[in-house]
Write a protein that holds these residues in place. Structure first.
Motif: not given
Ligand code: MLT
Ligand code: ZN
Length: 476
Positions: A14-15, A23-25, A50-53, A94-97
């Motif tokens: 879903a992410i 955006g997801l490693l 997770i690396r949202p833009g 989870l890491i949210l960068s």
């Protein structure tokens, strides 16, 4: 309570649908750099970074995590000295960068404001301000990689606090994603705005435990027209304090930075940092880096430096000094100061005490804390340095020559407690600018117990009732 099982594949799918593959490693080779802290004190685990833009994407991710009770660790440049941005070892967080939220949204040289996203590095923000003849007056050793979101989340201080205050003093507005995914848009850029509780200041310094800062409006200052820097050899912290009072008496408005270093710390820099050279004739027990700056034209700051230093030399306060004659020399002098942490890391294990005391008490604090540590561990190497002009000393310790790193680090609480006892005697703080992170929550009941800690816990429970935001950080 947060679930301790690793997040289910359905959540990660879903992410991925929100942030895309970019955006997801999830591969451990890619996530490894995010799970260990800069000091190598903590090796956490995670199933995804997770690396949202965009802020919108970040909010949707947080909403998905909230719905599945998945804990989140917000991360910027991952420079925390107290393990504030890395996950724990159970793999459930989870890491949210914020790295991809890296746009400068607006720079207004009339309003003197900079509106930017959390992932812009401090260095890039300084450069953007300078291009418009403005100054972003915040400078820290890790500014090349530190991101604005993290800088605000820990209320960073650094080299210019003596003149401009800490990060929180520069914040006019904030945009924050709350623990349920709601976006709070508080990006106002007003100098006066008394409209109820000051929410932005609640998030500044909260270390990601109340929400994720996604953008900010920062206050700019006029760009200096002149900057003058000197490196001075001094016999003791008392002599450094005497020099500080001379500059304050002469022209307090121009003191931009007043940094103390010890001979031990400087020897580490000269040994480990390629290209580092001491521009003075002799080594000294202590050093001071003083920087003066002014936006006024024709102030002749070099003359001011010479004048004060001549008097200090005549009084025996300073035994040697050099004034930078070019931008390259100025950068070389600053490098000697800014590489202290890196040099200390290369020398071996270190125990850091990021503490503050009233400026006038810095010499007595250093003397007593040194004696306390040497009594506790003969041979320990004391490396005090930092922002003397605002009373923030990094009272760092290096293992005795020949001692093992693990043996030394296992004694960190005993050493930190001994230093803190001295800090308390001078009405200081056990955490000046690095925050609490994962290293210092155990100190909170002792230092901030009673009504203060109870209030903090109630604020946390009100804003993040499920405890999903950066668990285990700040509060015990
Ligand atoms: C610095 O001022 O260089 C850092 O905040 C200090 C540290 O590494 O303890
Ligand atoms: Zn510092």
């Amino acid at each position: 309570m947060p679930d301790t099982a690793p997040p289910a594949a359905a959540l990660l799918n879903a992410i991925r649908a929100v942030v895309g593959d970019r955006g997801l490693l999830t591969d451990s080779a890619d996530t490894a750099a995010y799970t260990e802290d800069w000091r190598h004190l903590y090796q956490g685990r995670t199933s995804a970074v997770i690396r949202p833009g965009t802020t919108q994407e970040l909010s949707e991710v947080v909403r998905l995590c909230a719905a599945s009770a998945t804990p989140i660790v917000p991360q910027g440049g991952n420079n925390s000295m107290v393990g504030g941005a890395v996950p724990n070892e159970n793999g459930a967080e989870l890491i949210l960068s914020t790295a991809r939220l890296n746009r400068i949204r607006d720079l207004d040289p009339v309003d003197m404001t900079l509106t930017l996203e959390a992932g812009v590095t401090l260095k890039a923000a300084q450069t953007a301000a300078a291009e418009q003849n403005c100054l972003l007056p915040l400078s820290i050793s890790s500014e090349g990689t530190a991101q604005i979101g993290g800088v605000l989340a820990v209320n960073a201080g650094g080299n210019n606090t003596v003149r401009y205050g800490n990060a929180r003093d520069l914040v006019l507005g904030l945009e924050v994603v709350l623990p349920d995914g709601t976006i709070w848009n508080g990006l106002r850029r007003l100098r006066k705005d008394n409209t109820g509780y000051c929410l932005r200041q609640l998030f500044v310094g909260s270390e990601g435990t109340l929400g994720i800062i996604t953008a900010a409006v920062l206050k700019l200052a006029p760009q200096p027209k002149e900057i003058a820097v000197a490196l001075c050899g001094v016999a003791s912290p008392e002599a450094a304090l005497d020099l500080f009072t001379r500059f304050q008496a002469h022209d307090p408005a121009s003191v931009n930075a007043f940094e103390l270093m010890s001979g031990t710390g400087m020897s580490f820099v000269l040994r480990h940092i390629p290209g580092a050279v001491l521009p003075l004739e002799d080594e000294s027990p202590f050093y001071v880096l003083v920087e003066l700056a002014t936006p006024r034209p024709n102030a002749n700051l070099r003359h001011v430096l010479e004048h004060v230093l001549e008097q200090a030399l005549a009084a025996g306060t300073v035994h040697d000094a050099v004034i930078a004659a070019s931008e390259a020399q100025r950068a070389a002098i600053w490098k000697l100061r800014e590489e202290h942490s890196e040099a200390q890391k290369r020398e071996g294990a270190s125990i850091k005490n990021d503490v503050s005391v009233p400026v006038s008490k810095v010499p007595a604090f250093i003397a007593r804390a040194t004696a306390a540590c040497e009594a506790l561990m003969p041979g320990i190497r004391v490396v005090p340095f930092g922002h003397m002009g605002d009373g923030n000393i990094h009272f760092n310790l290096e293992q005795p020559a020949g001692a093992g790193a693990a043996w030394f680090l296992a004694r960190d609480h005993a050493i930190m407690d001994a230093v803190n006892e001295v800090v308390r005697a001078f009405d200081g703080s056990f955490s000046a600018e690095h925050g609490i992170g994962r290293l210092k929550p155990y100190m909170m009941p002792d230092w901030r117990g009673g009504a203060e800690l109870a209030l903090m816990q109630r604020i946390k429970a009100a804003i993040d009732p499920a405890g999903l935001m950066n668990p285990g950080k700040v509060l015990p």
